[in-house]
Design a protein around this motif. Structure first.
Motif, PDB file in Angstrom:
ATOM      1  N   ALA A  11       0.837  -1.207   0.000  1.00 13.92           N
ATOM      2  CA  ALA A  11       0.000   0.000   0.000  1.00 13.92           C
ATOM      3  C   ALA A  11       0.865   1.247   0.000  1.00 13.92           C
ATOM      4  O   ALA A  11       1.925   1.291   0.633  1.00 13.92           O
ATOM      5  N   VAL A  12       0.413   2.268  -0.719  1.00 17.88           N
ATOM      6  CA  VAL A  12       1.159   3.525  -0.760  1.00 17.88           C
ATOM      7  C   VAL A  12       1.086   4.185   0.605  1.00 17.88           C
ATOM      8  O   VAL A  12       0.099   4.054   1.341  1.00 17.88           O
ATOM      9  N   ARG A  13       2.149   4.905   0.942  1.00 16.83           N
ATOM     10  CA  ARG A  13       2.235   5.533   2.262  1.00 16.83           C
ATOM     11  C   ARG A  13       1.706   6.963   2.209  1.00 16.83           C
ATOM     12  O   ARG A  13       2.449   7.941   2.260  1.00 16.83           O
ATOM     13  N   ILE A  14       0.412   7.081   2.105  1.00 19.82           N
ATOM     14  CA  ILE A  14      -0.202   8.404   2.124  1.00 19.82           C
ATOM     15  C   ILE A  14      -1.653   8.258   2.546  1.00 19.82           C
ATOM     16  O   ILE A  14      -2.419   7.498   1.955  1.00 19.82           O
ATOM     17  N   GLY A  15      -2.027   8.960   3.614  1.00 20.29           N
ATOM     18  CA  GLY A  15      -3.396   8.909   4.115  1.00 20.29           C
ATOM     19  C   GLY A  15      -3.812   7.501   4.522  1.00 20.29           C
ATOM     20  O   GLY A  15      -2.991   6.680   4.942  1.00 20.29           O
ATOM     21  N   ASP A  16      -5.085   7.230   4.393  1.00 19.68           N
ATOM     22  CA  ASP A  16      -5.628   5.941   4.787  1.00 19.68           C
ATOM     23  C   ASP A  16      -5.919   5.038   3.599  1.00 19.68           C
ATOM     24  O   ASP A  16      -6.593   4.017   3.734  1.00 19.68           O
ATOM     25  N   GLY A  52      -6.856   6.705  -9.431  1.00 18.50           N
ATOM     26  CA  GLY A  52      -6.688   8.106  -9.060  1.00 18.50           C
ATOM     27  C   GLY A  52      -6.625   8.259  -7.559  1.00 18.50           C
ATOM     28  O   GLY A  52      -6.785   7.293  -6.794  1.00 18.50           O
ATOM     29  N   LEU A  53      -6.370   9.482  -7.105  1.00 16.77           N
ATOM     30  CA  LEU A  53      -6.216   9.752  -5.683  1.00 16.77           C
ATOM     31  C   LEU A  53      -6.752  11.152  -5.399  1.00 16.77           C
ATOM     32  O   LEU A  53      -6.451  12.110  -6.122  1.00 16.77           O
ATOM     33  N   ALA A  54      -7.581  11.250  -4.369  1.00 15.48           N
ATOM     34  CA  ALA A  54      -8.056  12.546  -3.888  1.00 15.48           C
ATOM     35  C   ALA A  54      -7.375  12.818  -2.552  1.00 15.48           C
ATOM     36  O   ALA A  54      -7.547  12.054  -1.600  1.00 15.48           O
ATOM     37  N   VAL A  55      -6.598  13.884  -2.482  1.00 18.33           N
ATOM     38  CA  VAL A  55      -5.770  14.172  -1.306  1.00 18.33           C
ATOM     39  C   VAL A  55      -6.206  15.500  -0.711  1.00 18.33           C
ATOM     40  O   VAL A  55      -6.390  16.488  -1.432  1.00 18.33           O
ATOM     41  N   SER A  56      -6.372  15.532   0.597  1.00 19.78           N
ATOM     42  CA  SER A  56      -6.638  16.783   1.311  1.00 19.78           C
ATOM     43  C   SER A  56      -5.535  17.011   2.327  1.00 19.78           C
ATOM     44  O   SER A  56      -4.971  16.071   2.877  1.00 19.78           O
ATOM     45  N   GLY A  57      -5.224  18.284   2.568  1.00 19.02           N
ATOM     46  CA  GLY A  57      -4.123  18.618   3.481  1.00 19.02           C
ATOM     47  C   GLY A  57      -2.778  18.173   2.931  1.00 19.02           C
ATOM     48  O   GLY A  57      -1.872  17.836   3.699  1.00 19.02           O
ATOM     49  N   ALA A  58      -2.633  18.189   1.602  1.00 16.61           N
ATOM     50  CA  ALA A  58      -1.414  17.673   0.975  1.00 16.61           C
ATOM     51  C   ALA A  58      -0.208  18.536   1.312  1.00 16.61           C
ATOM     52  O   ALA A  58      -0.308  19.758   1.449  1.00 16.61           O
ATOM     53  N   THR A  59       0.933  17.883   1.460  1.00 16.03           N
ATOM     54  CA  THR A  59       2.221  18.562   1.566  1.00 16.03           C
ATOM     55  C   THR A  59       3.111  18.039   0.449  1.00 16.03           C
ATOM     56  O   THR A  59       3.115  16.850   0.163  1.00 16.03           O
ATOM     57  N   VAL A  60       3.875  18.957  -0.164  1.00 18.61           N
ATOM     58  CA  VAL A  60       4.637  18.613  -1.355  1.00 18.61           C
ATOM     59  C   VAL A  60       6.047  19.181  -1.244  1.00 18.61           C
ATOM     60  O   VAL A  60       6.239  20.321  -0.809  1.00 18.61           O
ATOM     61  N   ALA A  82       3.646  12.345   3.701  1.00 18.63           N
ATOM     62  CA  ALA A  82       2.728  11.379   4.310  1.00 18.63           C
ATOM     63  C   ALA A  82       2.535  11.688   5.785  1.00 18.63           C
ATOM     64  O   ALA A  82       2.531  10.801   6.626  1.00 18.63           O
ATOM     65  N   GLY A  83       2.385  12.974   6.108  1.00 14.17           N
ATOM     66  CA  GLY A  83       2.220  13.379   7.494  1.00 14.17           C
ATOM     67  C   GLY A  83       0.883  12.974   8.080  1.00 14.17           C
ATOM     68  O   GLY A  83      -0.025  12.507   7.378  1.00 14.17           O
ATOM     69  N   ALA A  84       0.760  13.163   9.390  1.00 11.54           N
ATOM     70  CA  ALA A  84      -0.448  12.730  10.098  1.00 11.54           C
ATOM     71  C   ALA A  84      -1.684  13.505   9.659  1.00 11.54           C
ATOM     72  O   ALA A  84      -2.810  13.004   9.774  1.00 11.54           O
ATOM     73  N   THR A  85      -1.503  14.721   9.154  1.00 11.31           N
ATOM     74  CA  THR A  85      -2.658  15.537   8.763  1.00 11.31           C
ATOM     75  C   THR A  85      -3.105  15.288   7.320  1.00 11.31           C
ATOM     76  O   THR A  85      -4.105  15.836   6.882  1.00 11.31           O
ATOM     77  N   VAL A  86      -2.361  14.469   6.581  1.00 12.12           N
ATOM     78  CA  VAL A  86      -2.687  14.216   5.176  1.00 12.12           C
ATOM     79  C   VAL A  86      -3.776  13.146   5.099  1.00 12.12           C
ATOM     80  O   VAL A  86      -3.710  12.113   5.760  1.00 12.12           O
ATOM     81  N   ARG A  87      -4.800  13.396   4.290  1.00 12.96           N
ATOM     82  CA  ARG A  87      -5.877  12.440   4.055  1.00 12.96           C
ATOM     83  C   ARG A  87      -5.936  12.129   2.569  1.00 12.96           C
ATOM     84  O   ARG A  87      -5.798  13.021   1.739  1.00 12.96           O
ATOM     85  N   ALA A  88      -6.154  10.853   2.245  1.00  9.60           N
ATOM     86  CA  ALA A  88      -6.209  10.450   0.841  1.00  9.60           C
ATOM     87  C   ALA A  88      -7.181   9.293   0.681  1.00  9.60           C
ATOM     88  O   ALA A  88      -7.216   8.388   1.513  1.00  9.60           O
ATOM     89  N   VAL A  89      -7.958   9.332  -0.374  1.00 10.27           N
ATOM     90  CA  VAL A  89      -8.894   8.250  -0.693  1.00 10.27           C
ATOM     91  C   VAL A  89      -8.778   7.926  -2.176  1.00 10.27           C
ATOM     92  O   VAL A  89      -8.355   8.757  -2.987  1.00 10.27           O
TER      93      VAL A  89
END
Length: 595
Positions: A297-302, A314-322, A330-337
């Motif tokens: 599994a990719v290391r980003i969000g849940d 595809g990926l929908a990311v909120s609170g992204a850091t780049v 892949a911080g604790a505040t990043v969400r991805a579905v």
């Protein structure tokens, strides 16, 4: 699998410390001790790796955080411990640990912390003038000398003691605030180890690139100012900045198997405007990790998406850091579905292939991500010294598409052979630019030959004969390419590579230098001829004392001559590459000297 892959990574400073503590007699036996230790089994028990040196003696490496960060964490039960050969041999055989991020130096010594604080304070004081600090100048000089010694010895002669001296210089450079040079020096050591162990992941071009970078930085730091100095210093970690919400579409995934001892996978995605973002899972390991990472599994969000799935979804990311290079945090505040993906021929991915090829090449040569999105027609193969390459026509340009990796565990080479059996097939491909006198790139992914909506990640998916079209028409591009007339820059490049591999001594003997000089001069490459002559002269220069005995070689002079040749070759390759791709860059007039 080599024993080094069973051992935890060891910090460079630890290896340097243990080797420096050896007596001269034990230093001479270190390489033999490493070979002997490599034949012993290593058993992992929690945070500890145990090696049975003999029937009554065990050697332990303790890595509570996955990395050995102090000499005390390597313990041996022999009678000579802690000053025994076994501890230094184990540290020299283990992978080299990545640097610890600033502020996470719990394993570092108090002296290291003090030196780092002093260096950072001095750098901040001098930042208004943008000059290198005294500590940075001293560290750069030491790093140049250590790298010059490794270059003088070549991969065959650069044993564990030479490697440890370079690691010590790298550690000093990092403490002085030169993380770029330190990282390049560590890459040199890792590449040398890979060459000496006949690791399939080893590439001579990687060693040459690392040597060139560390010598360039170490040479320029004392004289550089302003933005140049900032670039030469580098950063320990890339900063991640908030980027809000992102809607991403998977493009492709590629395995990572580096000569520096790291492996895994990287997935490339694009947003609606065509900007590229990466999701990475790279850690210490070998080919097994590179193959298996695609199905983790990719290391980003849940999200539960694997890298293989993300390349088509595809990926929908909120609170992204780049990061500045487009890597997603892949911080604790990043969400991805998970979200729906898009085919290569659909929006928004289609716009990646709509950009003119010349513009893509110009961006890559100017420091971009290096990816090329091309529409090609396959045209057969041509044989090179490193193996067959796939020929393809791209808008009138004849391209050489090479395998991205030669390791037998990865399917790159097998897939390339199958594609070569289908000349005339039109495909969309993703490739990575290789600066070379010809139009050349590494093939990473391609559209499925018979499934218009699918694609193949050529480092992860295996192409089958049933996937190829039933009939294809041959192309004349192969004959046109084979008859092309190229500038003989390879005469200089070959000597640069020979020196990196065999050391100064391989260029110290009389050979074909005169004929090579003449060929370069006759083709208008007078500077290349001068550089080649200087390189041979520096290699053969050995003064004698009043008693007729040979004095030690001037390794610094040879390193400067080698660096001038390597930089010249690199810049001319880039200019010829732009010309081959019709990218519109002008040929530079590079300096023939670096001093």
């Amino acid at each position: 699998m080599s024993m080094s892959q069973d051992l935890p990574p060891v910090a460079p400073s630890v290896t340097a410390e243990l080797v420096a503590a050896l007596t001269p007699r034990l230093r001479k036996r270190l390489d033999a001790g490493i070979a002997k230790l490599a034949a012993r089994p290593a058993v992992r028990d929690g945070d500890t790796v145990r090696i049975a040196v003999d029937d009554s003696t065990d050697l332990e490496l303790h890595a509570p955080d996955g990395t050995v960060t102090s000499g005390a964490a390597i313990r041996c039960g022999c009678l000579l411990a802690p000053d025994c050969l076994h501890r230094a041999a184990a540290a020299s055989a283990a992978p080299i640990a990545e640097p610890v991020a600033e502020g996470a130096t719990s394993g570092a010594s108090e002296a290291d912390d003090s030196a780092r604080r002093e260096a950072n304070s001095e750098t901040r004081r001098d930042s208004s003038l943008a000059f290198a600090s005294d500590a940075q100048r001293t560290a750069a000089q030491g790093l140049f000398q250590a790298t010059a010694a490794a270059l003088d010895a070549g991969t065959d002669g650069a044993g564990a003691v030479v490697q440890a001296e370079l690691l010590r210089a790298a550690h000093t450079a990092r403490l002085a605030g030169l993380p770029r040079a330190a990282a390049s020096a560590v890459s040199v050591v890792t590449a040398v180890r890979a060459a000496r162990s006949a690791d399939p992941a080893y590439r001579l071009t990687d060693l040459v690139s690392a040597l060139t970078d560390v010598l360039t930085v170490a040479h320029r730091v004392p004289y550089a100012t302003g933005p140049e100095l900032t670039e030469l210093r580098g950063t320990v970690r890339q900063p991640y900045t908030p980027d809000g919400s992102l809607r991403l579409y998977g493009v492709f995934s590629e395995p990572v198997l580096s000569a520096t001892g790291y492996a895994g996978a990287v997935s490339w995605t694009a947003d609606a405007e065509g900007r590229l973002y990466t999701v990475s899972d790279v850690a210490p390991g070998g080919s097994g990790r590179a193959v298996g990472a695609a199905d983790r599994a990719v290391r980003i969000g849940d999200t539960a998406l694997t890298h293989r799935e993300l390349s088509r979804a595809g990926l929908a990311v909120s609170g992204a850091t780049v990061s500045p290079t487009g890597r997603l945090g892949a911080g604790a505040t990043v969400r991805a579905v998970r979200a729906s993906g898009a085919g290569w021929g659909e929006e928004p991915l289609d716009r990646l292939w709509a950009e003119p090829v010349a513009d893509q090449v110009s961006r890559a040569l100017d420091g971009g991500h290096g990816l090329l999105f091309l529409d090609v027609t396959l045209a057969g193969t041509v044989r090179e010294s490193a193996g067959d390459v796939l020929l393809a026509d791209c808008a009138g340009l004849t391209l050489r598409l090479a395998a991205a990796h030669d390791h037998p565990a990865l399917p790159h080479r097998d897939n390339l052979r199958l594609l070569a059996a289908a000349p005339g097939t039109r495909l969309r491909v993703v490739a990575r630019l290789v600066p070379a006198p010809q139009s050349r790139a590494l093939l990473l992914a391609c559209a499925h030959p018979t499934d218009p909506g699918g694609h193949l990640d050529l480092g992860l998916d295996r192409l089958r004969r049933a996937d190829l079209p039933a009939a294809a028409t041959p192309s004349t591009a192969a004959a046109a390419l084979c008859s092309s007339d190229e500038a003989p820059l390879h005469l200089l490049r070959r000597r640069v590579h020979q020196a990196a591999s065999g050391g100064r001594r391989v260029l110290a003997f009389p050979g074909s230098a005169a004929s090579d000089d003449r060929r370069l001069s006759d083709r208008g490459l007078a500077t290349a001829a001068d550089l080649l002559d200087d390189l041979h002269a520096a290699a053969a220069d050995r003064a004698r004392d009043p008693f007729g005995r040979l004095l030690p070689a001037d390794t610094d002079r040879f390193a400067r001559a080698w660096l001038a040749a390597a930089r010249y070759t690199e810049e001319i390759d880039r200019a010829l590459c732009a010309a081959a791709w019709r990218a519109g860059r002008r040929l530079p007039v590079p300096a023939a000297r670096t001093d």
